[in-house]
Design a protein around this motif. Structure first.
Motif, PDB file in Angstrom:
ATOM      1  N   PRO A 100     102.616  50.057  79.977  1.00  0.00           N
ATOM      2  CA  PRO A 100     102.262  50.882  78.823  1.00  0.00           C
ATOM      3  C   PRO A 100     102.143  50.041  77.551  1.00  0.00           C
ATOM      4  N   GLY A 101     101.025  50.234  76.848  1.00  0.00           N
ATOM      5  CA  GLY A 101     100.813  49.558  75.577  1.00  0.00           C
ATOM      6  C   GLY A 101     100.388  48.107  75.680  1.00  0.00           C
ATOM      7  N   GLU A 102     100.178  47.613  76.871  1.00  0.00           N
ATOM      8  CA  GLU A 102      99.812  46.210  77.080  1.00  0.00           C
ATOM      9  C   GLU A 102      98.292  46.057  77.020  1.00  0.00           C
ATOM     10  N   ALA A 103      97.811  45.066  76.309  1.00  0.00           N
ATOM     11  CA  ALA A 103      96.385  44.787  76.233  1.00  0.00           C
ATOM     12  C   ALA A 103      95.961  43.927  77.421  1.00  0.00           C
ATOM     13  N   PRO A 104      94.705  44.032  77.846  1.00  0.00           N
ATOM     14  CA  PRO A 104      94.248  43.200  78.971  1.00  0.00           C
ATOM     15  C   PRO A 104      94.517  41.713  78.776  1.00  0.00           C
ATOM     16  N   ASN A 105      94.306  41.226  77.571  1.00  0.00           N
ATOM     17  CA  ASN A 105      94.538  39.799  77.336  1.00  0.00           C
ATOM     18  C   ASN A 105      96.014  39.424  77.430  1.00  0.00           C
ATOM     19  N   GLU A 106      96.900  40.402  77.244  1.00  0.00           N
ATOM     20  CA  GLU A 106      98.329  40.141  77.329  1.00  0.00           C
ATOM     21  C   GLU A 106      98.830  40.140  78.772  1.00  0.00           C
ATOM     22  N   TRP A 107      98.078  40.795  79.641  1.00  0.00           N
ATOM     23  CA  TRP A 107      98.519  40.961  81.020  1.00  0.00           C
ATOM     24  C   TRP A 107      98.836  39.631  81.674  1.00  0.00           C
ATOM     25  N   SER A 109      99.966  36.787  80.600  1.00  0.00           N
ATOM     26  CA  SER A 109     101.263  36.181  80.288  1.00  0.00           C
ATOM     27  C   SER A 109     102.419  37.115  80.617  1.00  0.00           C
ATOM     28  N   LYS A 110     102.283  38.394  80.282  1.00  0.00           N
ATOM     29  CA  LYS A 110     103.394  39.322  80.473  1.00  0.00           C
ATOM     30  C   LYS A 110     103.646  39.654  81.939  1.00  0.00           C
ATOM     31  N   SER A 111     102.648  39.544  82.778  1.00  0.00           N
ATOM     32  CA  SER A 111     102.844  39.786  84.207  1.00  0.00           C
ATOM     33  C   SER A 111     103.468  38.582  84.904  1.00  0.00           C
ATOM     34  N   GLY A 112     103.445  37.430  84.233  1.00  0.00           N
ATOM     35  CA  GLY A 112     103.941  36.208  84.839  1.00  0.00           C
ATOM     36  C   GLY A 112     102.860  35.359  85.479  1.00  0.00           C
ATOM     37  N   TYR A 113     101.603  35.806  85.367  1.00  0.00           N
ATOM     38  CA  TYR A 113     100.514  35.060  86.011  1.00  0.00           C
ATOM     39  C   TYR A 113     100.357  33.672  85.399  1.00  0.00           C
ATOM     40  N   ASP A 114     100.375  33.588  84.080  1.00  0.00           N
ATOM     41  CA  ASP A 114     100.173  32.290  83.426  1.00  0.00           C
ATOM     42  C   ASP A 114     101.221  31.275  83.868  1.00  0.00           C
ATOM     43  N   ALA A 115     102.429  31.757  84.118  1.00  0.00           N
ATOM     44  CA  ALA A 115     103.515  30.857  84.516  1.00  0.00           C
ATOM     45  C   ALA A 115     103.294  30.240  85.895  1.00  0.00           C
ATOM     46  N   LEU A 116     102.365  30.800  86.679  1.00  0.00           N
ATOM     47  CA  LEU A 116     102.076  30.235  87.990  1.00  0.00           C
ATOM     48  C   LEU A 116     101.422  28.867  87.888  1.00  0.00           C
ATOM     49  N   GLY A 117     100.681  28.661  86.777  1.00  0.00           N
ATOM     50  CA  GLY A 117     100.006  27.382  86.582  1.00  0.00           C
ATOM     51  C   GLY A 117      98.974  27.078  87.650  1.00  0.00           C
ATOM     52  N   LEU A 118      98.235  28.083  88.097  1.00  0.00           N
ATOM     53  CA  LEU A 118      97.267  27.872  89.170  1.00  0.00           C
ATOM     54  C   LEU A 118      96.135  26.930  88.762  1.00  0.00           C
ATOM     55  N   GLU A 119      95.583  27.175  87.582  1.00  0.00           N
ATOM     56  CA  GLU A 119      94.505  26.344  87.053  1.00  0.00           C
ATOM     57  C   GLU A 119      93.382  26.165  88.082  1.00  0.00           C
ATOM     58  N   LEU A 120      92.921  27.270  88.634  1.00  0.00           N
ATOM     59  CA  LEU A 120      91.826  27.216  89.593  1.00  0.00           C
ATOM     60  C   LEU A 120      90.530  26.840  88.879  1.00  0.00           C
ATOM     61  N   GLY A 148      76.850  38.975  89.011  1.00  0.00           N
ATOM     62  CA  GLY A 148      77.892  39.035  87.993  1.00  0.00           C
ATOM     63  C   GLY A 148      77.336  39.432  86.633  1.00  0.00           C
ATOM     64  N   ARG A 149      78.130  40.163  85.879  1.00  0.00           N
ATOM     65  CA  ARG A 149      77.698  40.646  84.556  1.00  0.00           C
ATOM     66  C   ARG A 149      78.705  40.210  83.496  1.00  0.00           C
ATOM     67  N   GLU A 150      78.216  40.037  82.277  1.00  0.00           N
ATOM     68  CA  GLU A 150      79.110  39.652  81.189  1.00  0.00           C
ATOM     69  C   GLU A 150      79.905  40.869  80.719  1.00  0.00           C
ATOM     70  N   GLN A 151      81.203  40.692  80.623  1.00  0.00           N
ATOM     71  CA  GLN A 151      82.071  41.761  80.132  1.00  0.00           C
ATOM     72  C   GLN A 151      82.473  41.424  78.702  1.00  0.00           C
ATOM     73  N   VAL A 152      82.114  42.286  77.763  1.00  0.00           N
ATOM     74  CA  VAL A 152      82.217  41.924  76.348  1.00  0.00           C
ATOM     75  C   VAL A 152      83.203  42.787  75.568  1.00  0.00           C
ATOM     76  N   GLU A 153      84.099  43.474  76.242  1.00  0.00           N
ATOM     77  CA  GLU A 153      85.065  44.322  75.545  1.00  0.00           C
ATOM     78  C   GLU A 153      86.045  43.490  74.716  1.00  0.00           C
ATOM     79  N   ASP A 154      86.730  44.146  73.809  1.00  0.00           N
ATOM     80  CA  ASP A 154      87.807  43.522  73.045  1.00  0.00           C
ATOM     81  C   ASP A 154      89.075  43.588  73.888  1.00  0.00           C
ATOM     82  N   GLY A 155      89.458  42.465  74.475  1.00  0.00           N
ATOM     83  CA  GLY A 155      90.600  42.440  75.373  1.00  0.00           C
ATOM     84  C   GLY A 155      91.943  42.531  74.687  1.00  0.00           C
ATOM     85  N   ASP A 156      91.941  42.627  73.347  1.00  0.00           N
ATOM     86  CA  ASP A 156      93.200  42.759  72.616  1.00  0.00           C
ATOM     87  C   ASP A 156      93.553  44.210  72.319  1.00  0.00           C
ATOM     88  N   VAL A 157      92.698  45.142  72.721  1.00  0.00           N
ATOM     89  CA  VAL A 157      92.985  46.566  72.531  1.00  0.00           C
ATOM     90  C   VAL A 157      93.917  47.029  73.647  1.00  0.00           C
TER      91      VAL A 157
END
Length: 232
Positions: A100-107, A109-120, A148-157
């Motif tokens: 709740p209240g989480e923006a797509p761009n925050e997901w 880091s907050k989900s722990g994905y960034d901490a995986l360091g996959l760097e694919l 594939g299509r360009e997704q142009v939404e504001d991911g900080d909402v």
């Protein structure tokens, strides 16, 4: 009185289209479902998750019995839709789960994905296939990337969700997914949904690599829930 037909709404992932489901949709129709797999308006800069949910609600119209199947980024949209109109069941396939209240761009880091360091690496077509579609037939993988299509939404909402909707929810983890690794997904599903995910072989593009298995699994979820005590 005969039950109204069940409509299965298939929500594609980020930067993708309803074509992703073109192998699964006819298999679900063989089971007797009405199936919708629309293209979200991701190329419109005036839209975001709230507008995607409204768009899908309009696509559903007056459908009375709806099961939503959401892949990847579509997992952010599915619960918002379910909070806005009646839905019988949510089925998430290798999907993002919003808090709740989480923006797509925050997901990330907050989900722990960034901490995986996959760097694919994802700079070339070969690298994209390796990350998302490594078990998909080459021609299908190439067409998926070409579509594939360009997704142009504001991911900080923030995702407009106060709480997970009171809707039966299943999560299907793809064991061979290199983009959303299985151990990471198991943890996120348990933390955010309080359930254990089900599992299926396949990459992030499981709807293209294993359409029959995925359609069978969706049908199993729908029929088992419909047959449970208190359901009609």
């Amino acid at each position: 009185m005969t039950d109204s037909p069940i409509t299965v709404l298939l929500i594609h992932g980020g930067g993708a289209s309803g074509w992703d489901w073109h192998l699964v949709a006819p298999l679900l129709r063989e089971y007797g479902y009405e199936v919708l797999a629309p293209d979200l308006p991701i190329e419109d800069p005036e839209t975001g998750i709230a507008e995607y949910a409204d768009f899908l609600a309009a696509e559903l119209g007056d459908a009375e019995r709806v099961v939503v199947v959401a892949h990847s980024y579509g997992g952010l949209v599915a619960p918002v839709l379910a909070a806005r109109r009646p839905v019988e069941q949510l089925i998430l396939v290798s999907a993002m789960i919003p808090a709740p209240g989480e923006a797509p761009n925050e997901w990330w880091s907050k989900s722990g994905y960034d901490a995986l360091g996959l760097e694919l690496p994802m700079e070339t077509e070969e690298q994209m296939v390796a990350a998302f579609l490594h078990d998909v037939p080459a021609e299908l993988a190439a067409e998926e990337l070409a579509r594939g299509r360009e997704q142009v939404e504001d991911g900080d909402v923030p995702v407009p969700l106060d709480a997970w909707p009171d809707v039966p929810t299943r999560f299907l983890l793809c064991r061979d997914d290199r983009f959303f690794p299985a151990d990471f997904v198991r943890t996120v599903v348990r933390e955010r949904l309080g359930i254990d995910p089900d599992e299926i072989d396949g990459s992030h593009g499981v709807m293209l690599s294993r359409p029959r298995e995925l359609a069978d699994r969706v049908n199993r979820y729908v029929t088992s829930w419909r047959a449970s005590p208190g359901r009609s």
